[in-house]
Design a protein around this motif. Structure first.
Motif, PDB file in Angstrom:
ATOM      1  N   ALA A 224       0.814  -1.211   0.000  1.00  0.00           N
ATOM      2  CA  ALA A 224       0.000   0.000   0.000  1.00  0.00           C
ATOM      3  C   ALA A 224       0.851   1.264   0.000  1.00  0.00           C
ATOM      4  CB  ALA A 224      -0.936   0.003   1.204  1.00  0.00           C
ATOM      5  N   LEU A 225       2.075   1.199   0.575  1.00  0.00           N
ATOM      6  CA  LEU A 225       2.932   2.390   0.677  1.00  0.00           C
ATOM      7  C   LEU A 225       4.228   2.267  -0.118  1.00  0.00           C
ATOM      8  CD1 LEU A 225       2.492   3.289   4.447  1.00  0.00           C
ATOM      9  CD2 LEU A 225       1.896   4.731   2.508  1.00  0.00           C
ATOM     10  N   ALA A 226       4.393   1.177  -0.866  1.00  0.00           N
ATOM     11  CA  ALA A 226       5.659   0.939  -1.568  1.00  0.00           C
ATOM     12  C   ALA A 226       6.000   2.081  -2.519  1.00  0.00           C
ATOM     13  CB  ALA A 226       5.596  -0.384  -2.329  1.00  0.00           C
ATOM     14  N   ASP A 227       5.061   2.531  -3.312  1.00  0.00           N
ATOM     15  CA  ASP A 227       5.339   3.604  -4.282  1.00  0.00           C
ATOM     16  C   ASP A 227       5.631   4.922  -3.577  1.00  0.00           C
ATOM     17  OD1 ASP A 227       4.960   1.823  -6.333  1.00  0.00           O
ATOM     18  OD2 ASP A 227       2.863   2.399  -6.698  1.00  0.00           O
ATOM     19  N   ALA A 272      -2.560  14.261  -0.343  1.00  0.00           N
ATOM     20  CA  ALA A 272      -1.836  13.003  -0.549  1.00  0.00           C
ATOM     21  C   ALA A 272      -0.801  13.109  -1.658  1.00  0.00           C
ATOM     22  CB  ALA A 272      -2.825  11.881  -0.863  1.00  0.00           C
ATOM     23  N   ALA A 273      -0.948  14.081  -2.555  1.00  0.00           N
ATOM     24  CA  ALA A 273       0.008  14.237  -3.658  1.00  0.00           C
ATOM     25  C   ALA A 273       1.367  14.757  -3.170  1.00  0.00           C
ATOM     26  CB  ALA A 273      -0.576  15.181  -4.705  1.00  0.00           C
ATOM     27  N   ASP A 288       8.448   8.474  13.770  1.00  0.00           N
ATOM     28  CA  ASP A 288       7.896   9.055  14.985  1.00  0.00           C
ATOM     29  C   ASP A 288       6.622   9.856  14.758  1.00  0.00           C
ATOM     30  OD1 ASP A 288       8.920  11.114  13.546  1.00  0.00           O
ATOM     31  OD2 ASP A 288      10.232  11.903  15.120  1.00  0.00           O
ATOM     32  N   GLY A 289       6.033   9.762  13.582  1.00  0.00           N
ATOM     33  CA  GLY A 289       4.761  10.446  13.355  1.00  0.00           C
ATOM     34  C   GLY A 289       4.834  11.650  12.460  1.00  0.00           C
ATOM     35  N   SER A 290       6.031  12.053  11.979  1.00  0.00           N
ATOM     36  CA  SER A 290       6.145  13.209  11.085  1.00  0.00           C
ATOM     37  C   SER A 290       5.804  12.774   9.651  1.00  0.00           C
ATOM     38  CB  SER A 290       7.568  13.792  11.140  1.00  0.00           C
ATOM     39  OG  SER A 290       7.882  14.184  12.465  1.00  0.00           O
ATOM     40  N   ILE A 291       4.582  12.335   9.476  1.00  0.00           N
ATOM     41  CA  ILE A 291       4.130  11.744   8.216  1.00  0.00           C
ATOM     42  C   ILE A 291       2.989  12.589   7.648  1.00  0.00           C
ATOM     43  CG2 ILE A 291       3.094   9.683   7.149  1.00  0.00           C
ATOM     44  CD1 ILE A 291       5.970   9.285   8.040  1.00  0.00           C
ATOM     45  N   ASN A 292       2.918  12.675   6.305  1.00  0.00           N
ATOM     46  CA  ASN A 292       1.836  13.364   5.592  1.00  0.00           C
ATOM     47  C   ASN A 292       0.491  12.889   6.163  1.00  0.00           C
ATOM     48  OD1 ASN A 292      -0.198  14.034   3.672  1.00  0.00           O
ATOM     49  ND2 ASN A 292       1.296  14.069   2.016  1.00  0.00           N
ATOM     50  N   ALA A 294      -2.430  12.658   5.081  1.00  0.00           N
ATOM     51  CA  ALA A 294      -3.269  11.808   4.222  1.00  0.00           C
ATOM     52  C   ALA A 294      -2.824  10.355   4.260  1.00  0.00           C
ATOM     53  CB  ALA A 294      -3.233  12.333   2.781  1.00  0.00           C
ATOM     54  N   TRP A 295      -1.585  10.073   4.703  1.00  0.00           N
ATOM     55  CA  TRP A 295      -1.043   8.709   4.698  1.00  0.00           C
ATOM     56  C   TRP A 295      -0.810   8.162   6.108  1.00  0.00           C
ATOM     57  CZ3 TRP A 295      -0.978   6.210   0.203  1.00  0.00           C
ATOM     58  CH2 TRP A 295      -0.990   6.961  -0.979  1.00  0.00           C
ATOM     59  N   GLN A 296      -1.208   8.892   7.115  1.00  0.00           N
ATOM     60  CA  GLN A 296      -0.897   8.476   8.481  1.00  0.00           C
ATOM     61  C   GLN A 296      -1.565   7.156   8.867  1.00  0.00           C
ATOM     62  OE1 GLN A 296      -1.769  11.782  11.068  1.00  0.00           O
ATOM     63  NE2 GLN A 296       0.150  12.857  10.596  1.00  0.00           N
ATOM     64  N   GLY A 297      -2.794   6.932   8.414  1.00  0.00           N
ATOM     65  CA  GLY A 297      -3.478   5.690   8.750  1.00  0.00           C
ATOM     66  C   GLY A 297      -2.769   4.482   8.178  1.00  0.00           C
ATOM     67  N   ALA A 298      -2.430   4.535   6.884  1.00  0.00           N
ATOM     68  CA  ALA A 298      -1.734   3.416   6.244  1.00  0.00           C
ATOM     69  C   ALA A 298      -0.351   3.222   6.859  1.00  0.00           C
ATOM     70  CB  ALA A 298      -1.613   3.678   4.739  1.00  0.00           C
ATOM     71  N   PHE A 299       0.326   4.339   7.212  1.00  0.00           N
ATOM     72  CA  PHE A 299       1.666   4.230   7.781  1.00  0.00           C
ATOM     73  C   PHE A 299       1.611   3.624   9.180  1.00  0.00           C
ATOM     74  CE2 PHE A 299       5.650   5.673   9.649  1.00  0.00           C
ATOM     75  CZ  PHE A 299       6.538   5.460   8.603  1.00  0.00           C
ATOM     76  N   ALA A 300       0.557   3.940   9.930  1.00  0.00           N
ATOM     77  CA  ALA A 300       0.418   3.382  11.277  1.00  0.00           C
ATOM     78  C   ALA A 300       0.269   1.863  11.214  1.00  0.00           C
ATOM     79  CB  ALA A 300      -0.781   4.018  11.979  1.00  0.00           C
ATOM     80  N   SER A 301      -0.493   1.351  10.242  1.00  0.00           N
ATOM     81  CA  SER A 301      -0.642  -0.102  10.083  1.00  0.00           C
ATOM     82  C   SER A 301       0.684  -0.739   9.720  1.00  0.00           C
ATOM     83  CB  SER A 301      -1.677  -0.402   8.988  1.00  0.00           C
ATOM     84  OG  SER A 301      -2.952   0.071   9.351  1.00  0.00           O
ATOM     85  N   LEU A 302       1.448  -0.111   8.812  1.00  0.00           N
ATOM     86  CA  LEU A 302       2.756  -0.641   8.410  1.00  0.00           C
ATOM     87  C   LEU A 302       3.720  -0.641   9.595  1.00  0.00           C
ATOM     88  CD1 LEU A 302       4.715  -1.606   6.220  1.00  0.00           C
ATOM     89  CD2 LEU A 302       5.149   0.800   5.650  1.00  0.00           C
ATOM     90  N   LYS A 303       3.689   0.392  10.397  1.00  0.00           N
ATOM     91  CA  LYS A 303       4.582   0.485  11.551  1.00  0.00           C
ATOM     92  C   LYS A 303       4.268  -0.618  12.567  1.00  0.00           C
ATOM     93  CE  LYS A 303       6.225   3.871  14.970  1.00  0.00           C
ATOM     94  NZ  LYS A 303       5.944   3.106  16.181  1.00  0.00           N
ATOM     95  N   GLU A 304       2.958  -0.847  12.815  1.00  0.00           N
ATOM     96  CA  GLU A 304       2.561  -1.852  13.795  1.00  0.00           C
ATOM     97  C   GLU A 304       2.919  -3.263  13.333  1.00  0.00           C
ATOM     98  OE1 GLU A 304      -1.538  -3.574  15.893  1.00  0.00           O
ATOM     99  OE2 GLU A 304      -1.616  -1.810  14.579  1.00  0.00           O
ATOM    100  N   LEU A 305       2.694  -3.562  12.048  1.00  0.00           N
ATOM    101  CA  LEU A 305       2.894  -4.918  11.530  1.00  0.00           C
ATOM    102  C   LEU A 305       4.347  -5.231  11.209  1.00  0.00           C
ATOM    103  CD1 LEU A 305      -0.207  -5.046   9.139  1.00  0.00           C
ATOM    104  CD2 LEU A 305       0.087  -6.402  11.219  1.00  0.00           C
ATOM    105  N   VAL A 306       5.126  -4.205  10.821  1.00  0.00           N
ATOM    106  CA  VAL A 306       6.487  -4.462  10.329  1.00  0.00           C
ATOM    107  C   VAL A 306       7.548  -3.708  11.130  1.00  0.00           C
ATOM    108  CG1 VAL A 306       8.021  -4.277   8.329  1.00  0.00           C
ATOM    109  CG2 VAL A 306       5.624  -4.946   8.008  1.00  0.00           C
ATOM    110  N   PHE A 307       7.470  -2.384  11.108  1.00  0.00           N
ATOM    111  CA  PHE A 307       8.567  -1.593  11.672  1.00  0.00           C
ATOM    112  C   PHE A 307       8.749  -1.816  13.176  1.00  0.00           C
ATOM    113  CE2 PHE A 307       7.638   1.666   8.105  1.00  0.00           C
ATOM    114  CZ  PHE A 307       8.350   0.894   7.208  1.00  0.00           C
TER     115      PHE A 307
END
Length: 694
Positions: A224-227, A272-273, A288-292, A294-307
């Protein structure tokens, strides 16, 4: 064995063999094929029982051929003591009418089985109503010979449930009883899928599932966030390459200002652009949360599952760290690519393992074999149903195939007659359904009949169909494309009908008599119409041209030479032509008057009649010939029939196929008669004046 003595008769203007006895049906194989009226007919588009047509079309190619008809006649002759009962066309059969042959005994046994299954009290006769409902015949029976088992086939509750699961997974198969069941192929495929799925799941090791049961969700989060992450690291590389590139690749403040006055909750696509995070020359993705936003929800899932598992307590990761994460999924992707048995996955691994452990496959296959053991009896039941359909319909089919007698019988309708068309104060009863207008481009014209093609639309359900109707009586002046009528099919359902095409041929000798004058009148009308249209167009062009040349108000107009609106030469020519026409007409009338005075008016009228006859005689002779050669065969050939003999629509028979409205005599005003008499008196007065005083 001597040659069979066939009887013949004139049917529809042609010699045809007669089918009048059971012996005739039994000897159909000996009838010369050149003497069959039809060699092949389509199954589609016939007004006949669909089940019987399906049975007659034994090879399922959509056409019924001579060989198939002969095969049925031979089977019936072997099954019945007297094939003559087929002429009755009844849907019931006494069991003692079956022959003592092997075929007859099999049918008798199957008929008794049907009657027993239905709980019938009378075991001496059987009807088509009893044989047609196979679901009722086999209702409640465990086995019926079709190789399909249902939950009813099993006595074990676990097997009943298992059959239901297999039917649900595979889609099942229709049993003769009407229930949904499964066959041997579906059982085999189900157990193969269970084994494959269990083996595939067992092949998954620690390296295959780097994030355990959450591996699939983790890979989806990465994808979902690879690109967006790849975009972030590229921006960082550009800043590291040239620090002056930072304003161009960082968050565009001007674009943020442009949407600052909007409701930002509805501007997520524009936000999101922008980059996933603020790119820097160090090339580190912050965790640490300094994320766009529009993408914070998807990034939070990636952080919990992987990072949080791979980079616990880290505040940022590099591109190399990210590539390491992506590399962990390579083995998992290979494992996914080798997946088998996906169709049973919905059952869950635990249930699949339980099914494999119980191993009831052999028990299910035994049930299938028990069912197949009754196949011959079940086929016998179907054979009885086939026999009853033939008892009711086969002779009627022969009358429409071998002889065509139903077409020429005023009390019956041929199988190709689709219904009645009411149009222009008449009813056309020879209407044939049309499936392919392309095939009707040329062939029907050779029928010699006046044909009208109509597009029909049902008033009930909006369904559409096309028909061709033969007009064999009445005037044809009103039958033109665009004319509306109503078509009623054989079931009485009505359709709005519109004429789309007309094939012009004579309807009667009387109509042919007036045909030259009708055509001449039409030609004159078209010529005058064209001339009038040309004059109107020329006048309009002249008027617009003069309007364009008109002087502007207030401007001095140059004097123009006056142009006379009267062209003496043109009018002199017109009057000369009129004078010649009057002189010629006068001479003709004088000649007739003198002839009348010398020989009597009767002779003059005979001369006029002779002139009209000379004009109309060729059309009448041609019509007389065509009317005796009208043939429905070309119309049927265009529908896929193989017509082997002429099927004439002679004048007397043709009149029965079209009826015209008749009204009682009513008193007329006589105004038209008075006008006609006045005109005749004026003509006679002019003749008298010219003859006696000039």
């Amino acid at each position: 064995m001597g040659k069979y003595d066939w009887k013949y008769a004139n049917v529809g203007g042609a010699s045809r063999v007669l089918i009048r006895t059971g012996e005739d049906i039994a000897h159909l194989a000996e009838l010369d094929r050149k003497q069959w009226t039809v060699l092949s007919c389509p199954v589609k588009g016939l007004e006949f029982d669909s089940r019987t047509l399906q049975l007659l079309d034994s090879d399922g190619d959509g056409h019924i051929h001579v060989d198939e008809v002969i095969a049925v006649s031979q089977w019936l002759s072997a099954a019945l003591k007297d094939p003559g009962i087929l002429l009755k066309g009844e849907g019931t059969l006494a069991l003692d009418a079956l022959s003592d042959s092997e075929e007859g005994e099999k049918l008798r046994k199957s008929a008794l089985q049907i009657l027993g299954n239905l709980g019938a009290e009378d075991l001496s006769t059987i009807s088509i109503e009893q044989t047609s409902d196979l679901a009722k015949i086999f209702a409640g029976s465990r086995f019926n010979g079709d190789g399909v088992i249902t939950p009813t086939s099993a006595e074990d509750e676990d097997l009943k449930a298992l059959i239901g699961k297999i039917a649900e997974i595979s889609g099942g198969a229709d049993d003769r009883s009407g229930e949904k069941g499964v066959n041997a192929e579906q059982i085999e495929a189900f157990y193969t899928a269970c084994s494959d799925y269990a083996a595939w799941k067992a092949a998954a090791g620690k390296d295959t599932l780097p994030y355990g049961e959450s591996t699939a969700a983790a890979m989806d989060a990465c994808n979902a966030l690879a690109d967006k992450i790849a975009d972030f690291f590229m921006r960082c590389k550009l800043i590291a390459f040239d620090s002056e590139a930072a304003p161009a690749v960082d968050v565009d403040i001007e674009k943020i200002k442009a949407i600052g006055g909007e409701d930002l909750s509805g501007s997520s696509e524009k936000i999101a652009a922008h980059p996933l995070a603020r790119p820097t020359a160090e090339g580190l993705l912050p965790l640490d949360g300094s994320i766009n936003p529009a993408w914070q929800g998807a990034f939070a899932s990636l952080k919990e599952l992987v990072f949080d598992k791979d980079f616990k307590d880290r505040k940022a990761i590099s591109e190399a760290d990210w590539n390491t994460v992506l590399g962990k999924f390579s083995t998992y992707k290979e494992w996914l690519g080798a997946k088998k048995g996906a169709e049973v996955e919905a059952l869950g691994l635990d249930e699949i393992k339980a099914i494999l452990k119980a191993d009831r496959k052999a028990a299910l296959m035994e049930l299938v074999e028990s069912d197949k053991a009754l196949e011959s009896e079940a086929l016998g039941i179907e054979a009885v149903d086939k026999l009853l359909h033939y008892c009711r319909d086969f002779y009627s089919f022969l009358c429409n195939y071998v002889v065509f007698s139903d077409f020429y019988d005023s009390d019956k309708k041929a199988v190709f007659q689709a219904g009645k068309l009411y149009v222009d104060q008449r009813c056309c009863e020879l209407c044939v359904s049309v499936d392919d207008m392309g095939r009707h481009a040329d062939m029907p014209a050779h029928s010699g009949m006046f044909l009208i093609y109509c597009d029909c639309k049902s008033k009930l359900d909006g369904s559409k169909r096309t028909i061709v109707a033969a007009v064999t009586k009445g005037s044809i002046d009103g039958l033109i494309p665009g004319k509306n009528g109503v078509f009623y099919d054989r079931d009485g359902l009505d359709y709005d009908a519109t004429i789309t095409k007309v094939v012009d041929n004579p309807i009667s000798v009387l109509q042919a008599f007036w045909s030259p004058y009708r055509k001449f009148g039409k030609w004159i009308s078209e010529r005058f119409g064209k001339k009038a249209a040309d004059k109107e167009a020329a006048g309009f062009d002249t008027m617009t041209a003069k309007a364009a040349e008109a002087p502007v108000p207030g401007a001095a107009a140059a004097p123009a030479a006056p142009k006379s609106s009267f062209d003496i030469a043109k009018f002199a020519g017109i009057f000369a032509a009129i004078g010649m026409a009057i002189a010629y007409l006068s001479q003709a009338l004088v000649a007739l008057a003198r002839g009348a005075s010398n020989a009597g008016w009767l002779k003059v009228l005979l001369v006029i009649a002779a002139i009209m006859l000379v004009i109309s005689l060729p059309s009448m002779i041609l019509a007389w010939i065509k009317l005796r050669k009208r043939d429905v065969g070309p119309v049927l050939n265009a529908n896929g029939w193989a017509i082997n003999a002429r099927s004439y629509v002679r004048p007397r028979f043709g009149k029965t196929l079209t009826s015209v409205a008749k009204y009682p005599k009513v008193k007329k005003s006589g105004r038209g008669t008075v006008i006609l008499i006045v005109v005749l008196l004026l003509i006679l007065a002019l003749l008298a004046v010219y003859y006696f005083f000039l």
